[in-house]
Design a protein around this motif. Sequence first.
Motif, PDB file in Angstrom:
ATOM      1  N   THR A 132      20.673 -74.041  75.968  1.00 15.05           N
ATOM      2  CA  THR A 132      19.415 -74.776  76.135  1.00 15.05           C
ATOM      3  C   THR A 132      18.834 -75.203  74.800  1.00 15.05           C
ATOM      4  OG1 THR A 132      18.929 -73.550  78.164  1.00 15.05           O
ATOM      5  CG2 THR A 132      17.064 -74.597  77.055  1.00 15.05           C
ATOM      6  N   LEU A 133      18.969 -74.362  73.794  1.00 20.49           N
ATOM      7  CA  LEU A 133      18.357 -74.615  72.491  1.00 20.49           C
ATOM      8  C   LEU A 133      19.230 -75.408  71.527  1.00 20.49           C
ATOM      9  CD1 LEU A 133      16.724 -71.142  71.797  1.00 20.49           C
ATOM     10  CD2 LEU A 133      15.508 -73.332  71.767  1.00 20.49           C
ATOM     11  N   HIS A 134      20.531 -75.382  71.716  1.00 20.97           N
ATOM     12  CA  HIS A 134      21.472 -75.843  70.703  1.00 20.97           C
ATOM     13  C   HIS A 134      21.116 -77.192  70.088  1.00 20.97           C
ATOM     14  CE1 HIS A 134      25.167 -76.846  68.610  1.00 20.97           C
ATOM     15  NE2 HIS A 134      25.271 -77.934  69.362  1.00 20.97           N
ATOM     16  N   ALA A 135      20.877 -78.184  70.891  1.00 15.97           N
ATOM     17  CA  ALA A 135      20.668 -79.546  70.380  1.00 15.97           C
ATOM     18  C   ALA A 135      19.418 -79.670  69.525  1.00 15.97           C
ATOM     19  CB  ALA A 135      20.600 -80.528  71.545  1.00 15.97           C
ATOM     20  N   GLN A 136      18.525 -78.677  69.595  1.00 14.51           N
ATOM     21  CA  GLN A 136      17.255 -78.769  68.868  1.00 14.51           C
ATOM     22  C   GLN A 136      17.210 -77.911  67.610  1.00 14.51           C
ATOM     23  OE1 GLN A 136      13.845 -78.767  71.922  1.00 14.51           O
ATOM     24  NE2 GLN A 136      15.513 -77.729  73.019  1.00 14.51           N
ATOM     25  N   LEU A 137      18.287 -77.193  67.301  1.00 10.31           N
ATOM     26  CA  LEU A 137      18.215 -76.177  66.255  1.00 10.31           C
ATOM     27  C   LEU A 137      18.503 -76.685  64.847  1.00 10.31           C
ATOM     28  CD1 LEU A 137      19.817 -73.093  68.044  1.00 10.31           C
ATOM     29  CD2 LEU A 137      17.398 -73.530  67.567  1.00 10.31           C
ATOM     30  N   VAL A 138      19.315 -77.698  64.691  1.00 12.73           N
ATOM     31  CA  VAL A 138      19.642 -78.215  63.354  1.00 12.73           C
ATOM     32  C   VAL A 138      19.165 -79.657  63.280  1.00 12.73           C
ATOM     33  CG1 VAL A 138      21.472 -78.662  61.684  1.00 12.73           C
ATOM     34  CG2 VAL A 138      21.646 -76.687  63.203  1.00 12.73           C
ATOM     35  N   PRO A 139      18.216 -79.950  62.403  1.00 14.10           N
ATOM     36  CA  PRO A 139      17.657 -81.307  62.350  1.00 14.10           C
ATOM     37  C   PRO A 139      18.648 -82.300  61.754  1.00 14.10           C
ATOM     38  CG  PRO A 139      16.802 -79.998  60.544  1.00 14.10           C
ATOM     39  CD  PRO A 139      17.615 -79.051  61.399  1.00 14.10           C
ATOM     40  N   ASP A 140      18.422 -83.574  62.039  1.00 17.03           N
ATOM     41  CA  ASP A 140      19.253 -84.610  61.431  1.00 17.03           C
ATOM     42  C   ASP A 140      18.994 -84.713  59.939  1.00 17.03           C
ATOM     43  OD1 ASP A 140      20.479 -85.316  63.831  1.00 17.03           O
ATOM     44  OD2 ASP A 140      18.887 -86.729  64.350  1.00 17.03           O
ATOM     45  N   ASN A 141      17.734 -84.541  59.538  1.00 19.56           N
ATOM     46  CA  ASN A 141      17.336 -84.635  58.138  1.00 19.56           C
ATOM     47  C   ASN A 141      16.603 -83.361  57.746  1.00 19.56           C
ATOM     48  OD1 ASN A 141      17.944 -87.651  57.628  1.00 19.56           O
ATOM     49  ND2 ASN A 141      16.679 -87.682  59.477  1.00 19.56           N
ATOM     50  N   TRP A 142      16.905 -82.840  56.538  1.00 21.65           N
ATOM     51  CA  TRP A 142      16.284 -81.598  56.094  1.00 21.65           C
ATOM     52  C   TRP A 142      14.941 -81.909  55.435  1.00 21.65           C
ATOM     53  CZ3 TRP A 142      17.779 -77.150  57.952  1.00 21.65           C
ATOM     54  CH2 TRP A 142      17.199 -75.979  57.440  1.00 21.65           C
ATOM     55  N   THR A 143      14.001 -82.350  56.265  1.00 23.08           N
ATOM     56  CA  THR A 143      12.657 -82.682  55.793  1.00 23.08           C
ATOM     57  C   THR A 143      11.671 -81.717  56.425  1.00 23.08           C
ATOM     58  OG1 THR A 143      12.266 -84.206  57.636  1.00 23.08           O
ATOM     59  CG2 THR A 143      13.269 -85.118  55.621  1.00 23.08           C
ATOM     60  N   ALA A 144      10.500 -81.610  55.809  1.00 22.37           N
ATOM     61  CA  ALA A 144       9.482 -80.708  56.344  1.00 22.37           C
ATOM     62  C   ALA A 144       9.109 -81.077  57.772  1.00 22.37           C
ATOM     63  CB  ALA A 144       8.247 -80.728  55.444  1.00 22.37           C
ATOM     64  N   THR A 145       9.030 -82.370  58.051  1.00 27.47           N
ATOM     65  CA  THR A 145       8.635 -82.817  59.389  1.00 27.47           C
ATOM     66  C   THR A 145       9.671 -82.418  60.431  1.00 27.47           C
ATOM     67  OG1 THR A 145       7.406 -84.684  58.484  1.00 27.47           O
ATOM     68  CG2 THR A 145       8.085 -84.821  60.797  1.00 27.47           C
ATOM     69  N   GLU A 146      10.936 -82.676  60.144  1.00 28.85           N
ATOM     70  CA  GLU A 146      11.970 -82.356  61.133  1.00 28.85           C
ATOM     71  C   GLU A 146      12.193 -80.854  61.257  1.00 28.85           C
ATOM     72  OE1 GLU A 146      15.472 -84.619  61.479  1.00 28.85           O
ATOM     73  OE2 GLU A 146      14.552 -86.482  60.779  1.00 28.85           O
ATOM     74  N   ARG A 147      12.051 -80.130  60.171  1.00 30.16           N
ATOM     75  CA  ARG A 147      12.171 -78.671  60.253  1.00 30.16           C
ATOM     76  C   ARG A 147      11.042 -78.082  61.088  1.00 30.16           C
ATOM     77  NH1 ARG A 147      11.909 -77.921  54.220  1.00 30.16           N
ATOM     78  NH2 ARG A 147      11.576 -75.698  54.677  1.00 30.16           N
ATOM     79  N   GLN A 148       9.851 -78.670  60.984  1.00 30.74           N
ATOM     80  CA  GLN A 148       8.747 -78.212  61.816  1.00 30.74           C
ATOM     81  C   GLN A 148       9.023 -78.493  63.286  1.00 30.74           C
ATOM     82  OE1 GLN A 148       5.998 -76.370  60.797  1.00 30.74           O
ATOM     83  NE2 GLN A 148       5.885 -76.096  63.030  1.00 30.74           N
ATOM     84  N   GLY A 149       9.682 -79.611  63.552  1.00 29.13           N
ATOM     85  CA  GLY A 149      10.068 -79.908  64.928  1.00 29.13           C
ATOM     86  C   GLY A 149      10.984 -78.843  65.503  1.00 29.13           C
ATOM     87  N   VAL A 150      11.912 -78.336  64.681  1.00 27.20           N
ATOM     88  CA  VAL A 150      12.790 -77.248  65.115  1.00 27.20           C
ATOM     89  C   VAL A 150      11.962 -76.003  65.420  1.00 27.20           C
ATOM     90  CG1 VAL A 150      14.629 -75.686  64.415  1.00 27.20           C
ATOM     91  CG2 VAL A 150      14.794 -78.129  63.869  1.00 27.20           C
ATOM     92  N   GLN A 151      11.049 -75.674  64.512  1.00 21.31           N
ATOM     93  CA  GLN A 151      10.205 -74.501  64.734  1.00 21.31           C
ATOM     94  C   GLN A 151       9.388 -74.640  66.016  1.00 21.31           C
ATOM     95  OE1 GLN A 151      10.351 -71.787  63.172  1.00 21.31           O
ATOM     96  NE2 GLN A 151      11.049 -72.136  61.087  1.00 21.31           N
ATOM     97  N   ASN A 152       8.909 -75.850  66.292  1.00 21.72           N
ATOM     98  CA  ASN A 152       8.125 -76.070  67.509  1.00 21.72           C
ATOM     99  C   ASN A 152       8.987 -75.843  68.754  1.00 21.72           C
ATOM    100  OD1 ASN A 152       5.974 -76.741  65.874  1.00 21.72           O
ATOM    101  ND2 ASN A 152       6.213 -78.958  66.133  1.00 21.72           N
ATOM    102  N   ALA A 153      10.230 -76.299  68.717  1.00 24.35           N
ATOM    103  CA  ALA A 153      11.126 -76.116  69.869  1.00 24.35           C
ATOM    104  C   ALA A 153      11.422 -74.634  70.094  1.00 24.35           C
ATOM    105  CB  ALA A 153      12.415 -76.889  69.638  1.00 24.35           C
TER     106      ALA A 153
END
Length: 369
Positions: free
Chosen positions: A144-165
């Motif tokens: 369920t989580l896999h697709a949301q765990l590694v962001p496309d770009n290692w930016t603060a915004t996308e990393r926060q998206g991972v944390q939110n998921a």
Amino acid sequence: MSTGLEIWEAFANDYNDGRQRFIAQAQRAGAELSHYAHPTLSTPDGQPLTLDVARLGPADATRTLLLISGTHGLEGAAGSAVQNAWLASQAARALPPDTNVLLVHALNPFGWSHDTRTNESNVDLNRNFIDHAAPRPSNTAYDTLHAQLVPDNWTATERQGVQNAIQAFREVNGADATFNAMASGQYRHAQGLAFGGQQREWSNLTLERILGEHLAHTERVALIDWHTGIGEYGEPFFLCFNADGSEEQQQAAQWWSHERVLGQRPHGMARPDYQGLVFRGVEAFLPGRKVAGAVIEFGTRGTNTSESLRLDQWLRFRAPQQADAARDAQLRHDLIDTYVPYSGVWRQSVLRHGVEITDQALHGLAQWN
């Protein structure tokens, strides 16, 4: 306690350096050395990828202290340093009767030499020791989580998206279930976290060969598999995988204390249902023998290490598509520092505790009846 080596003598700068230091220390201690080279792969600079083994004490001993480093690639620098420091200690030169010590150095040489926790197939070796002839363990929560765990770009915004998921999953399922989903192991997503593989990996097969060649006479084994990440900064954290209430678990608790060994909660959470551990492989490769011991971690960044697991995967699979050498070099140093901090305070603590823990296991093994 003096470790016998300064931190800059025990800790290597990279895999090639670590290998040479280990071989030199083993030779000084009078150990018998064996070398197991990977048949097809090499280091980034073209050197052999080799799993090295040192044995102290008689080949036909019935008691063995088994010390493994580098199951998780780049963590090997810490386990190797402890092995070096112990080899330089007095205890290595005065073993109890009917006892040998087998030091397995860099179980995952590819991972260490390429600065990643996983191996050449992106397999977490500490999830690979399952029965691959049987149906593989499922992990639908991870799916369920896999697709949301590694962001496309290692930016603060996308990393926060991972944390939110992850937080959204945690709010529904709880902290323990979330930790279990991401840490217990999964066997479907080859570019995912804690991937246990689709077959026995070279290191898995080679460990079986090593134990068969060196421990034919052993009856009791004290096992330490050195790791880093879980626990307080620079302090040891014990994960004993012997059955609750078993003779072997009680032995481990006597060696290292009941408080350290029993009922441990990594990061304050329930221990995940870890699949395919090296610990299980050792038990399977030594049928009929008694194996007691633990995976022993040295704490680094606490729960923040989870982001570095994702960074490891990002550097391997996303970064090459977005060439930026300066960025990637900085992130690589951050990844290394997560698992083997450059801090001298951390490294001195690891050596002090590591040598003491090794001596405790060796003394306990001699008393095990």
